[in-house]
Scaffold this motif. Structure first.
Motif, PDB file in Angstrom:
ATOM      1  N   ARG A  73      49.878 -39.627  24.027  1.00  0.00           N
ATOM      2  CA  ARG A  73      49.482 -40.590  23.004  1.00  0.00           C
ATOM      3  C   ARG A  73      50.370 -41.831  23.063  1.00  0.00           C
ATOM      4  N   CYS A  74      49.768 -43.003  22.867  1.00  0.00           N
ATOM      5  CA  CYS A  74      50.525 -44.255  22.867  1.00  0.00           C
ATOM      6  C   CYS A  74      51.424 -44.325  21.636  1.00  0.00           C
ATOM      7  N   THR A  94      47.256 -42.914  25.808  1.00  0.00           N
ATOM      8  CA  THR A  94      45.915 -42.814  25.214  1.00  0.00           C
ATOM      9  C   THR A  94      45.938 -43.042  23.702  1.00  0.00           C
ATOM     10  N   LEU A  95      44.791 -43.488  23.218  1.00  0.00           N
ATOM     11  CA  LEU A  95      44.564 -43.625  21.779  1.00  0.00           C
ATOM     12  C   LEU A  95      43.203 -43.000  21.465  1.00  0.00           C
ATOM     13  N   ARG A  96      43.098 -42.375  20.299  1.00  0.00           N
ATOM     14  CA  ARG A  96      41.806 -41.778  19.944  1.00  0.00           C
ATOM     15  C   ARG A  96      41.613 -41.769  18.445  1.00  0.00           C
ATOM     16  N   GLY A  97      40.445 -42.186  18.010  1.00  0.00           N
ATOM     17  CA  GLY A  97      40.086 -42.112  16.593  1.00  0.00           C
ATOM     18  C   GLY A  97      40.297 -43.419  15.856  1.00  0.00           C
ATOM     19  N   GLY A 119      31.114 -43.092  14.169  1.00  0.00           N
ATOM     20  CA  GLY A 119      31.671 -41.866  14.730  1.00  0.00           C
ATOM     21  C   GLY A 119      33.098 -42.047  15.234  1.00  0.00           C
ATOM     22  N   ALA A 120      33.782 -40.908  15.456  1.00  0.00           N
ATOM     23  CA  ALA A 120      35.190 -40.931  15.850  1.00  0.00           C
ATOM     24  C   ALA A 120      35.397 -41.353  17.302  1.00  0.00           C
ATOM     25  N   GLY A 121      34.361 -41.290  18.118  1.00  0.00           N
ATOM     26  CA  GLY A 121      34.487 -41.723  19.511  1.00  0.00           C
ATOM     27  C   GLY A 121      35.310 -40.755  20.357  1.00  0.00           C
ATOM     28  N   SER A 122      35.678 -41.205  21.543  1.00  0.00           N
ATOM     29  CA  SER A 122      36.444 -40.370  22.466  1.00  0.00           C
ATOM     30  C   SER A 122      37.775 -41.032  22.778  1.00  0.00           C
ATOM     31  N   SER A 123      38.626 -40.307  23.494  1.00  0.00           N
ATOM     32  CA  SER A 123      39.948 -40.824  23.838  1.00  0.00           C
ATOM     33  C   SER A 123      39.836 -42.030  24.779  1.00  0.00           C
ATOM     34  N   VAL A 124      40.660 -43.038  24.513  1.00  0.00           N
ATOM     35  CA  VAL A 124      40.682 -44.251  25.346  1.00  0.00           C
ATOM     36  C   VAL A 124      42.028 -44.305  26.072  1.00  0.00           C
ATOM     37  N   THR A 125      41.976 -44.471  27.395  1.00  0.00           N
ATOM     38  CA  THR A 125      43.219 -44.565  28.170  1.00  0.00           C
ATOM     39  C   THR A 125      43.600 -46.025  28.379  1.00  0.00           C
ATOM     40  N   LEU A 126      44.845 -46.332  28.073  1.00  0.00           N
ATOM     41  CA  LEU A 126      45.359 -47.696  28.244  1.00  0.00           C
ATOM     42  C   LEU A 126      46.353 -47.691  29.408  1.00  0.00           C
ATOM     43  N   VAL A 145      36.783 -49.801   8.951  1.00  0.00           N
ATOM     44  CA  VAL A 145      37.409 -49.837  10.267  1.00  0.00           C
ATOM     45  C   VAL A 145      36.672 -48.874  11.189  1.00  0.00           C
ATOM     46  N   SER A 146      36.445 -49.326  12.432  1.00  0.00           N
ATOM     47  CA  SER A 146      35.739 -48.486  13.412  1.00  0.00           C
ATOM     48  C   SER A 146      36.742 -47.709  14.253  1.00  0.00           C
ATOM     49  N   ALA A 147      36.262 -46.718  14.980  1.00  0.00           N
ATOM     50  CA  ALA A 147      37.119 -45.972  15.901  1.00  0.00           C
ATOM     51  C   ALA A 147      37.478 -46.875  17.092  1.00  0.00           C
ATOM     52  N   LEU A 148      38.563 -46.537  17.744  1.00  0.00           N
ATOM     53  CA  LEU A 148      39.038 -47.350  18.867  1.00  0.00           C
ATOM     54  C   LEU A 148      38.121 -47.259  20.078  1.00  0.00           C
ATOM     55  N   GLU A 149      37.947 -48.418  20.749  1.00  0.00           N
ATOM     56  CA  GLU A 149      37.155 -48.514  21.969  1.00  0.00           C
ATOM     57  C   GLU A 149      37.982 -49.227  23.039  1.00  0.00           C
TER      58      GLU A 149
END
Length: 250
Positions: free
Chosen positions: A116-117, A151-154, A177-184, A241-245
């Protein structure tokens, strides 16, 4: 001799008649008293039985009412629990707008991923507003300034602050929706969108203009801030606020 013999039977017959009358009178008295006593006893017994029966019925109904009352209370409590459970389900559901009130830190998604970031490698930037069809949206980006991917998620936890640091309104509610994990990757970005509406579309008026956006990344308890150069005003108590993309969002 004949005369004396004739009188004796007459006297004897009269005596017997008187004795019979007296016996009959005594029997009648006895029967009358006994009947009254029996009737009295019978009436008293019936009254007692009737009274006892009513008391028993009342007691029984009272017990049943008590049981019914207990059941109703229990049912009400259960119903209350059902209602609470329903609300919780609505709040954490994957579709629609999910509530996330409380503090901004508590509003952030939980994220225990080992990659996690962390807040110390993230840079925040609030983008320009995008208005249309009565809606106003602001992209808020998170850029990885570290040397390795994370990564960041949610949902991040978001709140608005005045220039002096005073809180404004309530933390943002979740949208979508909560979306999926995003890799930075190093230098890579992810973004969320802050959403409000134009003044007058809903009751509630508008909040005071915010100068700062307080942010907690998912899984983090470290507070970060981004400057709202042109101010950020929420109207109609609509702050989402939306989930992270992936990407910067601008």
């Amino acid at each position: 001799m004949s005369h004396r013999t004739l009188l004796r039977p007459v006297r004897t017959t009269a005596a017997l008649a008187l004795a019979a009358v007296a016996a009959f009178g005594l029997t009648a008295c006895d029967n009358s008293d006994g009947g009254a006593d029996a009737a009295g006893k019978s009436s008293s017994s019936q009254a007692s039985d009737s009274s006892g029966g009513q008391a028993s019925a009342a007691d029984g109904q009272g017990a049943d009412d008590a049981k019914s009352g207990a059941s109703a209370t229990t049912g009400g409590s259960t119903g209350g629990s059902g209602t609470t459970g329903g609300s919780s389900g609505g709040s954490t559901g994957g579709s629609g707008a999910a509530k996330a009130r409380g503090t901004a830190a508590a509003a952030a998604s939980q994220d225990n991923a080992s990659d996690r970031c962390e807040a110390d490698v993230l840079r925040l930037e609030l983008g320009q507003s995008d208005a249309g069809a009565g809606n106003i949206r602001y992209p808020l980006s998170f850029t990885n300034t570290g040397k390795k991917s994370c990564t960041l998620r949610g949902y991040p936890g978001i709140a608005l602050l005045a220039k002096d640091g005073a809180s404004i309104g309530h933390p943002a509610d979740r949208e979508g929706g909560a979306g999926s994990s995003v890799t930075l990757a190093p230098g890579g970005s992810a973004h969320t969108v802050l959403h409000t509406i134009n003044e007058g579309l809903k009751d509630g008026g508008c909040w005071k203009d915010a100068s700062l956006v307080q942010v907690y990344a998912p899984g983090s308890k470290v507070k970060m801030t981004a400057r709202a150069a042109d101010g950020l005003r929420v109207c109609g108590n609509e702050f989402l606020v939306s989930a992270l993309e992936s990407g910067s969002g601008s």
